[in-house]
Design a protein around this motif. Structure first.
Motif, PDB file in Angstrom:
ATOM      1  N   ARG A 196      -2.849  -3.777 -13.598  1.00 13.26           N
ATOM      2  CA  ARG A 196      -1.794  -2.913 -13.062  1.00 13.26           C
ATOM      3  C   ARG A 196      -1.552  -3.199 -11.583  1.00 13.26           C
ATOM      4  N   VAL A 197      -2.616  -3.365 -10.801  1.00 10.42           N
ATOM      5  CA  VAL A 197      -2.466  -3.661  -9.368  1.00 10.42           C
ATOM      6  C   VAL A 197      -1.790  -5.015  -9.183  1.00 10.42           C
ATOM      7  N   ARG A 198      -2.160  -5.991  -9.983  1.00  9.93           N
ATOM      8  CA  ARG A 198      -1.512  -7.308  -9.885  1.00  9.93           C
ATOM      9  C   ARG A 198      -0.022  -7.209 -10.217  1.00  9.93           C
ATOM     10  N   PHE A 199       0.313  -6.392 -11.204  1.00  8.03           N
ATOM     11  CA  PHE A 199       1.712  -6.179 -11.564  1.00  8.03           C
ATOM     12  C   PHE A 199       2.457  -5.504 -10.412  1.00  8.03           C
ATOM     13  N   ILE A 200       1.842  -4.514  -9.805  1.00  5.51           N
ATOM     14  CA  ILE A 200       2.437  -3.819  -8.649  1.00  5.51           C
ATOM     15  C   ILE A 200       2.656  -4.805  -7.507  1.00  5.51           C
ATOM     16  N   GLN A 201       1.662  -5.637  -7.233  1.00  2.29           N
ATOM     17  CA  GLN A 201       1.791  -6.629  -6.163  1.00  2.29           C
ATOM     18  C   GLN A 201       2.922  -7.606  -6.453  1.00  2.29           C
ATOM     19  N   ASP A 202       3.054  -7.995  -7.707  1.00  6.02           N
ATOM     20  CA  ASP A 202       4.132  -8.894  -8.101  1.00  6.02           C
ATOM     21  C   ASP A 202       5.486  -8.253  -7.834  1.00  6.02           C
ATOM     22  N   LEU A 203       5.631  -6.995  -8.205  1.00  9.21           N
ATOM     23  CA  LEU A 203       6.902  -6.294  -8.000  1.00  9.21           C
ATOM     24  C   LEU A 203       7.185  -6.065  -6.518  1.00  9.21           C
TER      25      LEU A 203
ATOM     26  N   SER B 219      10.274  -1.365  -3.779  1.00  5.55           N
ATOM     27  CA  SER B 219       9.467  -0.401  -3.027  1.00  5.55           C
ATOM     28  C   SER B 219       8.510   0.286  -3.994  1.00  5.55           C
ATOM     29  N   THR B 220       7.508   0.953  -3.451  1.00  4.93           N
ATOM     30  CA  THR B 220       6.585   1.685  -4.317  1.00  4.93           C
ATOM     31  C   THR B 220       7.318   2.785  -5.087  1.00  4.93           C
ATOM     32  N   ARG B 221       8.323   3.379  -4.479  1.00  2.78           N
ATOM     33  CA  ARG B 221       9.118   4.413  -5.169  1.00  2.78           C
ATOM     34  C   ARG B 221       9.861   3.809  -6.365  1.00  2.78           C
ATOM     35  N   GLU B 222      10.456   2.643  -6.156  1.00  7.48           N
ATOM     36  CA  GLU B 222      11.168   1.979  -7.249  1.00  7.48           C
ATOM     37  C   GLU B 222      10.199   1.593  -8.369  1.00  7.48           C
ATOM     38  N   ILE B 223       9.039   1.088  -7.985  1.00  2.68           N
ATOM     39  CA  ILE B 223       8.048   0.681  -8.983  1.00  2.68           C
ATOM     40  C   ILE B 223       7.600   1.880  -9.808  1.00  2.68           C
ATOM     41  N   ARG B 224       7.350   2.974  -9.154  1.00  2.00           N
ATOM     42  CA  ARG B 224       6.879   4.176  -9.861  1.00  2.00           C
ATOM     43  C   ARG B 224       7.897   4.643 -10.901  1.00  2.00           C
ATOM     44  N   ALA B 225       9.177   4.493 -10.579  1.00  4.98           N
ATOM     45  CA  ALA B 225      10.228   4.978 -11.477  1.00  4.98           C
ATOM     46  C   ALA B 225      10.258   4.224 -12.798  1.00  4.98           C
ATOM     47  N   PHE B 226       9.873   2.956 -12.801  1.00  2.14           N
ATOM     48  CA  PHE B 226       9.956   2.232 -14.066  1.00  2.14           C
ATOM     49  C   PHE B 226       8.633   1.688 -14.593  1.00  2.14           C
TER      50      PHE B 226
ATOM     51  N   ALA C  77      -5.882  -6.940  -3.052  1.00  2.00           N
ATOM     52  CA  ALA C  77      -5.231  -5.814  -2.368  1.00  2.00           C
ATOM     53  C   ALA C  77      -6.258  -5.139  -1.465  1.00  2.00           C
ATOM     54  N   SER C  78      -5.841  -4.744  -0.296  1.00  5.29           N
ATOM     55  CA  SER C  78      -6.764  -4.064   0.602  1.00  5.29           C
ATOM     56  C   SER C  78      -7.101  -2.675   0.047  1.00  5.29           C
ATOM     57  N   GLN C  79      -8.216  -2.149   0.480  1.00  2.00           N
ATOM     58  CA  GLN C  79      -8.585  -0.797   0.051  1.00  2.00           C
ATOM     59  C   GLN C  79      -7.546   0.214   0.520  1.00  2.00           C
ATOM     60  N   ARG C  80      -6.994  -0.025   1.679  1.00  2.00           N
ATOM     61  CA  ARG C  80      -5.940   0.859   2.197  1.00  2.00           C
ATOM     62  C   ARG C  80      -4.718   0.843   1.268  1.00  2.00           C
ATOM     63  N   SER C  81      -4.318  -0.362   0.809  1.00  2.00           N
ATOM     64  CA  SER C  81      -3.188  -0.463  -0.123  1.00  2.00           C
ATOM     65  C   SER C  81      -3.491   0.265  -1.422  1.00  2.00           C
ATOM     66  N   LEU C  82      -4.711   0.094  -1.924  1.00  2.00           N
ATOM     67  CA  LEU C  82      -5.085   0.758  -3.170  1.00  2.00           C
ATOM     68  C   LEU C  82      -5.032   2.283  -3.029  1.00  2.00           C
ATOM     69  N   ARG C  83      -5.469   2.788  -1.893  1.00  2.00           N
ATOM     70  CA  ARG C  83      -5.371   4.241  -1.660  1.00  2.00           C
ATOM     71  C   ARG C  83      -3.905   4.681  -1.625  1.00  2.00           C
ATOM     72  N   LEU C  84      -3.055   3.850  -1.017  1.00  2.00           N
ATOM     73  CA  LEU C  84      -1.627   4.140  -0.975  1.00  2.00           C
ATOM     74  C   LEU C  84      -1.040   4.138  -2.386  1.00  2.00           C
ATOM     75  N   TYR C  85      -1.386   3.130  -3.184  1.00  2.00           N
ATOM     76  CA  TYR C  85      -0.893   3.075  -4.565  1.00  2.00           C
ATOM     77  C   TYR C  85      -1.312   4.330  -5.329  1.00  2.00           C
ATOM     78  N   GLU C  86      -2.544   4.758  -5.096  1.00  2.00           N
ATOM     79  CA  GLU C  86      -3.024   5.961  -5.777  1.00  2.00           C
ATOM     80  C   GLU C  86      -2.258   7.197  -5.294  1.00  2.00           C
ATOM     81  N   ALA C  87      -2.057   7.295  -3.999  1.00  2.00           N
ATOM     82  CA  ALA C  87      -1.329   8.449  -3.442  1.00  2.00           C
ATOM     83  C   ALA C  87       0.115   8.496  -3.938  1.00  2.00           C
ATOM     84  N   ARG C  88       0.703   7.325  -4.196  1.00  2.00           N
ATOM     85  CA  ARG C  88       2.093   7.249  -4.669  1.00  2.00           C
ATOM     86  C   ARG C  88       2.195   7.338  -6.195  1.00  2.00           C
TER      87      ARG C  88
END
Length: 136
Positions: free
Chosen positions: A45-52, A58-65, A12-23
């Protein structure tokens, strides 16, 4: 671990990781110098997020569950998570159906072009559309 190492381990790019953290998808502590410090579990956790994300969530959907999968294996069953997976599967099946309809429409137009020829006008296509809709 710092963000660069997490990026290398997950792809994952550093930019994506910052986005995941912000979300709110991943969490990092801040060191005295302000650098992010991610726990070792962040890799999984990041690998799981990437898989989803790859499954169309979406990141919003992922966060919900994500809470369904915390504290255990990432594939542990959870009623709410399962329901969301099934809903996403239904959405994808609908999209596939719509894409197949578009594919058939394009194939039909290519066949018409082959039938009518290179000098076809819009009127030729419109007349053929009318005759097909009356026949169908």
């Amino acid at each position: 671990m710092r963000i660069g190492e997490l990026s290398q381990l997950t792809g994952a790019s550093q930019r994506s990781l910052r986005l995941y953290e912000a979300r709110g998808l991943i969490h990092a502590e801040r060191s005295a110098n302000g650098y992010r410090a991610f726990p070792p579990q962040a890799v999984e956790r990041v690998r799981f997020i990437q898989d989803l994300l790859g499954c169309g969530f979406s990141t919003r959907e992922i966060r919900a569950f994500l809470p369904c999968f915390e504290g255990g294996a990432s594939d542990a069953p959870c009623a709410a998570g399962r329901k969301r997976f099934l809903r996403k599967l239904s959405q994808i099946e609908t999209l596939l159906s719509e894409l197949e309809q578009r594919r058939q429409a394009l194939l039909s137009r290519v066949e018409r072009m082959d039938t009518v020829g290179a000098g076809a006008t819009l009127q030729d296509f419109a007349e053929q559309d009318r005759s097909e809709s009356l026949a169908g």
